[in-house]
Design an enzyme around this catalytic site. Structure first.
Site, PDB file in Angstrom:
ATOM      1  CG  ASP A  12      33.397  -6.215 -23.828  1.00 21.87           C
ATOM      2  OD1 ASP A  12      33.817  -7.358 -24.063  1.00 21.87           O
ATOM      3  OD2 ASP A  12      34.110  -5.328 -23.314  1.00 21.87           O
ATOM      4  CG  ASP A  50      34.831  -5.925 -19.441  1.00 18.39           C
ATOM      5  OD1 ASP A  50      36.011  -5.970 -19.837  1.00 18.39           O
ATOM      6  OD2 ASP A  50      34.405  -5.024 -18.675  1.00 18.39           O
ATOM      7  CG  HIS A  85      32.081  -2.887 -15.417  1.00 18.08           C
ATOM      8  ND1 HIS A  85      33.027  -2.056 -14.843  1.00 18.08           N
ATOM      9  CD2 HIS A  85      32.695  -3.454 -16.489  1.00 18.08           C
ATOM     10  CE1 HIS A  85      34.149  -2.120 -15.534  1.00 18.08           C
ATOM     11  NE2 HIS A  85      33.990  -2.976 -16.532  1.00 18.08           N
ATOM     12  CE  LYS A 110      37.136  -7.043 -23.834  1.00 16.86           C
ATOM     13  NZ  LYS A 110      36.820  -6.038 -22.803  1.00 16.86           N
ATOM     14  CB  CYS A 155      35.938  -2.846 -25.210  1.00 19.74           C
ATOM     15  SG  CYS A 155      36.336  -2.822 -23.439  1.00 19.74           S
TER      16      CYS A 155
END
Ligand code: VGL
Ligand code: ZN
Length: 207
Positions: A12, A50, A85, A110, A155
Site C-alpha cells: 500500500d 488498497d 481513501h 484488495k 495492512c
C-alpha cells in the site's frame, strides 16, 4: 541476501497514505527510498494496492453519525472506519510516483468488496475470504516473505501475521514501514507479530 525462494511484499505505498493524502501515515513517503533499494535486491516483488469502491463500508462517510477512526460493528465484527481513501482509479489510489519497482510481477488489489475491508494481503477482514496470494506464492515456490510499506500496524501487520498463518516465514523490514499508531496501535501490533514468529530486520541488513 535474498534468495530465489524469497519475495518482497510491498504494502500500500499509495498517495492517500502519504503526506497530503486522505489517510496520511506520518512520514509515509519516507519508505519509498528504502523500498526501491530493497526492490533491486529481490528478483520477485509483489505490490498490494488498497482499492475501494466509493461507497466502501470501511468509510466513516457511509455510516451516519460516525467519525473517522471510530470503531463500528460490521457483519464480521469490529471495524475501524476511516476517511474515504484509495477510491478505485483516483489519484489517491495510485502508487507514490517515485516508487520504482518495474519488475514487480503482481499487483494485488484488495478491499474492493463493498461489505468487507481487507487489511491483509492474504485474507479479508472477515478472516474467511482469501485473496489468492497464499496459493500464488506457494505455487511460485516462495517460502519467505519480506514485508515493507504502509501501515506497519494495519495492512503490514495483518499481512505478516497471515503470511505466518499460511505457512511462510515472514520478515518485517522495520525501517521500510511507517505506522498510523491509532490510539497506540503500533506497540500491540509489534507484540502480536513477534509472538507469532515474525522476525524483524533493517533494510541495510537485507540490502
Ligand atoms: C490501511 C487503513 C485502511 C493500510 C488501509 O494500508 O494500512 N489502513 N486501509
Ligand atoms: Zn483501506
Amino acid at each position: 541476501m535474498p534468495s530465489e525462494r524469497d519475495v518482497l511484499l510491498v504494502v500500500d505505498v499509495q498517495n492517500d497514505f502519504c503526506p497530503g493524502g486522505a489517510l496520511a501515515v506520518p512520514d509515509g513517503d519516507q519508505v519509498v527510498g528504502a523500498i526501491n533499494a530493497l526492490g533491486r535486491r529481490f528478483a520477485e516483488v509483489v505490490l498490494t494496492q488498497d482499492w475501494h469502491p466509493a461507497d466502501h463500508s470501511s468509510f466513516a462517510s457511509q455510516h451516519p453519525g460516525r467519525q473517522p477512526f471510530d470503531t463500528i460493528t460490521l457483519d464480521y465484527g469490529a471495524q475501524t472506519v476511516w476517511p474515504d481513501h484509495c477510491v478505485q482509479s483516483t489519484p489517491g489510489a495510485a502508487f507514490h510516483r517515485e516508487l520504482a519497482l518495474p519488475h514487480a510481477a503482481l499487483v494485488l488489489r484488495k478491499g474492493f468488496r463493498r461489505a468487507i475491508d481487507s487489511y491483509s494481503a492474504f485474507r479479508e477482514n472477515d478472516q474467511r475470504t482469501a485473496t489468492g496470494l497464499g496459493a500464488y506464492l506457494r505455487e511460485r515456490g516462495f517460502a519467505r516473505v519480506y514485508l515493507a510499506g504502509l501501515a506497519t500496524d494495519f495492512c503490514v501487520a495483518y499481512s505478516a501475521l497471515d503470511a505466518v498463518a499460511a505457512g511462510f516465514t515472514a520478515v518485517l523490514v522495520e525501517d521500510a514501514c511507517r505506522a498510523i499508531d491509532l490510539n497506540g496501535s503500533l506497540a500491540p501490533a509489534m507484540t502480536r507479530m513477534r509472538d507469532a514468529g515474525v522476525t524483524f530486520a533493517r533494510a541495510a541488513d537485507v540490502i
